[in-house]
Scaffold this active site. Structure first.
Site, PDB file in Angstrom:
ATOM      1  N   HIS A  85       0.915  -1.447   0.133  1.00  0.00           N
ATOM      2  CA  HIS A  85      -0.087   0.068  -0.120  1.00  0.00           C
ATOM      3  C   HIS A  85       0.956   1.475  -0.002  1.00  0.00           C
ATOM      4  O   HIS A  85       0.631   2.109  -0.646  1.00  0.00           O
ATOM      5  CB  HIS A  85      -0.921  -0.063   1.387  1.00  0.00           C
ATOM      6  CG  HIS A  85      -1.682   1.423   1.739  1.00  0.00           C
ATOM      7  ND1 HIS A  85      -3.129   1.465   1.151  1.00  0.00           N
ATOM      8  CD2 HIS A  85      -1.232   2.282   2.112  1.00  0.00           C
ATOM      9  CE1 HIS A  85      -3.297   2.626   1.561  1.00  0.00           C
ATOM     10  NE2 HIS A  85      -2.330   3.293   2.245  1.00  0.00           N
ATOM     11  N   GLU A  86       2.007   1.199   0.979  1.00  0.00           N
ATOM     12  CA  GLU A  86       2.841   2.437   0.973  1.00  0.00           C
ATOM     13  C   GLU A  86       3.554   2.569  -0.500  1.00  0.00           C
ATOM     14  O   GLU A  86       3.913   3.793  -0.820  1.00  0.00           O
ATOM     15  CB  GLU A  86       3.547   2.377   2.124  1.00  0.00           C
ATOM     16  CG  GLU A  86       2.858   2.288   3.339  1.00  0.00           C
ATOM     17  CD  GLU A  86       2.302   3.831   3.582  1.00  0.00           C
ATOM     18  OE1 GLU A  86       2.852   4.815   3.375  1.00  0.00           O
ATOM     19  OE2 GLU A  86       1.186   3.608   4.550  1.00  0.00           O
TER      20      GLU A  86
ATOM     21  N   HIS B  62       1.577   4.385  -3.051  1.00  0.00           N
ATOM     22  CA  HIS B  62       1.460   5.802  -2.627  1.00  0.00           C
ATOM     23  C   HIS B  62       2.724   6.569  -3.488  1.00  0.00           C
ATOM     24  O   HIS B  62       2.604   7.620  -4.241  1.00  0.00           O
ATOM     25  CB  HIS B  62       1.523   6.272  -1.188  1.00  0.00           C
ATOM     26  CG  HIS B  62       0.435   6.053  -0.558  1.00  0.00           C
ATOM     27  ND1 HIS B  62      -0.746   6.674  -0.849  1.00  0.00           N
ATOM     28  CD2 HIS B  62       0.047   5.626   0.567  1.00  0.00           C
ATOM     29  CE1 HIS B  62      -1.636   6.709  -0.130  1.00  0.00           C
ATOM     30  NE2 HIS B  62      -0.922   5.793   0.854  1.00  0.00           N
TER      31      HIS B  62
ATOM     32  N   GLU C  16      -5.930   7.000  -0.952  1.00  0.00           N
ATOM     33  CA  GLU C  16      -5.814   5.938  -0.038  1.00  0.00           C
ATOM     34  C   GLU C  16      -6.582   4.493  -0.821  1.00  0.00           C
ATOM     35  O   GLU C  16      -6.269   3.577  -0.756  1.00  0.00           O
ATOM     36  CB  GLU C  16      -6.617   5.983   1.387  1.00  0.00           C
ATOM     37  CG  GLU C  16      -5.748   6.984   2.304  1.00  0.00           C
ATOM     38  CD  GLU C  16      -4.167   6.521   2.278  1.00  0.00           C
ATOM     39  OE1 GLU C  16      -4.219   5.292   2.677  1.00  0.00           O
ATOM     40  OE2 GLU C  16      -3.515   7.367   2.509  1.00  0.00           O
TER      41      GLU C  16
ATOM     42  N   ASP D   9      -4.799   1.500  -1.778  1.00  0.00           N
ATOM     43  CA  ASP D   9      -5.405   0.147  -1.406  1.00  0.00           C
ATOM     44  C   ASP D   9      -5.326  -0.842  -2.881  1.00  0.00           C
ATOM     45  O   ASP D   9      -5.142  -2.008  -2.666  1.00  0.00           O
ATOM     46  CB  ASP D   9      -6.908   0.196  -0.865  1.00  0.00           C
ATOM     47  CG  ASP D   9      -6.694   0.470   0.568  1.00  0.00           C
ATOM     48  OD1 ASP D   9      -5.499   0.675   1.080  1.00  0.00           O
ATOM     49  OD2 ASP D   9      -7.682   0.992   1.039  1.00  0.00           O
TER      50      ASP D   9
HETATM   51 ZN   LIG Z   1      -2.060   5.302   2.865  1.00  0.00          ZN
END
Ligand SMILES: [Zn+2]
Length: 428
Positions: free
Chosen positions: A292-293, A296, A370, A374
């Site tokens: 997930h990070e 980003h 987010e 995800d």
């Molecule tokens: Zn996040």
């Protein structure tokens, strides 16, 4: 020349006669408006703990957890409300009794140069405000957080953190503040120069923070060789994400809450996992959170957020220029002349509702990011481990199962759990 003497008539006038001053009315509406909006959002949010859980969340939150989360939120909200009401009363008292004019005269009598008089005036207010906020912070950390089993901060760490924060403020904040005030004191294009300087400063800080600043507060230890390290490096390679090193941060020294971790900037990334996160999650879940990070980073979310921030601060400095150029702005707070340090502080009060409004844009953008991160993680690691990790994080940190839309819009940088799970289900 500055007017040091404050005529008593001015002191008494500022409570009543300045109602015809648009800046006075704007400040009053801004301050009271933000306070009440926050209060309403908090009350609406607290009332939603009693709602029946939707099917999706039934297996996640049991009755006991929801009850505990409601109590925790109630206690935290009480600390916040008492703190905010205290500072609101203090502000209005100071304002309407001519306290700012008194402070202005007092600091001016110390015989410093105009620039340092301005820096000192705002410095005094900030130091007094932080000292007065200390009991509330201690109440929150050693009262509420401790009562619900989250706190691991010792009084030594608590005091040490504040001293380090204060020293950083002195070393980094004061020169920047002096520079900004100097621009407004001497340069016709002050807003532009101030914006350029503050933007450059924030970019440097964003780069320095994980390298220099965070290690002042937290301990980074390289993650030793083992299955977790191998798995993390494997995932990074699969996602073509160059990793320089993987370390563990001792988040557990302050709180048992499992925070996620961050990845540094630059060509090669540094991954730092909170020890509390490692403690409570399986390898699959950790990898999903990590993916997930990485999402980003890969989806360039950070530059977008930085661009939004820079645009917002450009608007802010332009408005600051308008305020500081208007004598009526200073009169609205009962001071005469053009004490720029105090002016900067008054402006932050006025700016609150607009800042809140602009914050809506950046937090809406952040919630969108987010969902995208995800989806990236679901693609990289399937959605199941991420869903488990999100559920664990929400219940262990006693998150609100169904926060009120007003609170989400105002304050949430992450979508509520239910919405994230629903989005992941659609992908599965
Ligand atoms: Zn996040």
């Amino acid at each position: 020349m500055r007017i040091v003497e404050v005529p008593p008539s001015l002191v008494f006038a500022c409570g009543f006669m300045t109602l015809s001053n648009p800046w006075f009315l704007a400040a009053l509406v801004a301050i009271l408006g933000v306070f009440h909006l926050d209060l309403i959002a908090t009350l609406l949010n607290l009332s939603r703990y009693s709602l029946p859980l939707p099917e999706r969340l039934k297996g996640v939150f049991d009755e006991e957890t929801v009850k505990k989360a409601a109590e925790y939120a109630g206690r935290s909200a009480r600390v916040d409300l008492i703190r905010d009401a205290f500072f609101l009363a203090l502000l209005i008292g100071m304002w309407w009794s001519g306290g700012f004019a008194w402070l202005d005269a007092k600091v001016a009598s110390w015989g410093l140069s105009t620039l340092w008089t301005n820096v000192t005036a705002i410095g005094v207010i900030m130091v007094v405000k932080s000292l007065l906020a200390l009991p509330f912070e201690a109440w929150d950390t050693f009262g509420v957080e401790a009562e619900f089993g989250f706190n691991r901060t010792t009084p030594g760490t608590f005091i040490g953190d504040r001293i380090k924060g204060f020293l950083l403020m002195l070393v980094l904040g004061v020169p920047l503040l002096a520079l900004v005030l100097w621009f407004f004191q001497t340069q016709p294009l002050a807003a532009l120069w101030a914006w350029l300087c503050v933007s450059a400063f924030s970019l440097i800080m964003a780069w320095l923070a994980p390298r220099v600043l965070m290690p002042l507060f937290m301990k980074f230890t390289p993650l030793g060789d083992g299955p977790l390290r191998t798995a993390i490096l494997g995932l990074a390679e699969r996602l073509k994400f160059p990793v320089a090193d993987v370390s563990v941060v001792d988040g557990s020294r302050r709180s048992s809450k499992a925070n996620a971790f961050f990845a540094g900037f630059g060509k090669t990334k540094r991954i730092a996992l909170f020890d509390t996160l490692i403690e409570k999650h399986s390898e699959d879940e950790l990898l999903a959170v990590l993916a997930h990070e990485i999402g980003h980073c890969k989806l360039r979310h950070v530059p977008v957020q930085i661009a939004i921030g820079l645009a917002e601060s450009a608007l802010m400095f332009w408005l600051l220029h308008l305020a500081l150029s208007s004598p009526a702005f200073f009169e609205a707070f009962g001071v005469s002349g053009r004490p720029l340090g105090l002016g900067l502080m008054f402006f932050t009060l006025l700016y609150q509702p607009l800042g809140l409004l602009l914050g809506l844009v950046s937090s809406a953008m952040s919630r969108r990011h987010e969902f995208q991160a995800d989806a990236f993680a679901a693609e990289a690691c399937t959605s199941a481990p991420l869903m488990t990790a999100l559920k664990k994080l929400s219940t262990e940190n006693l998150a609100h199962p169904q926060p009120h839309p007003l609170t989400v819009t105002l304050h949430y940088s992450h979508p509520p759990l239910g919405e994230r799970l629903a989005a992941l289900e659609r992908l599965a």
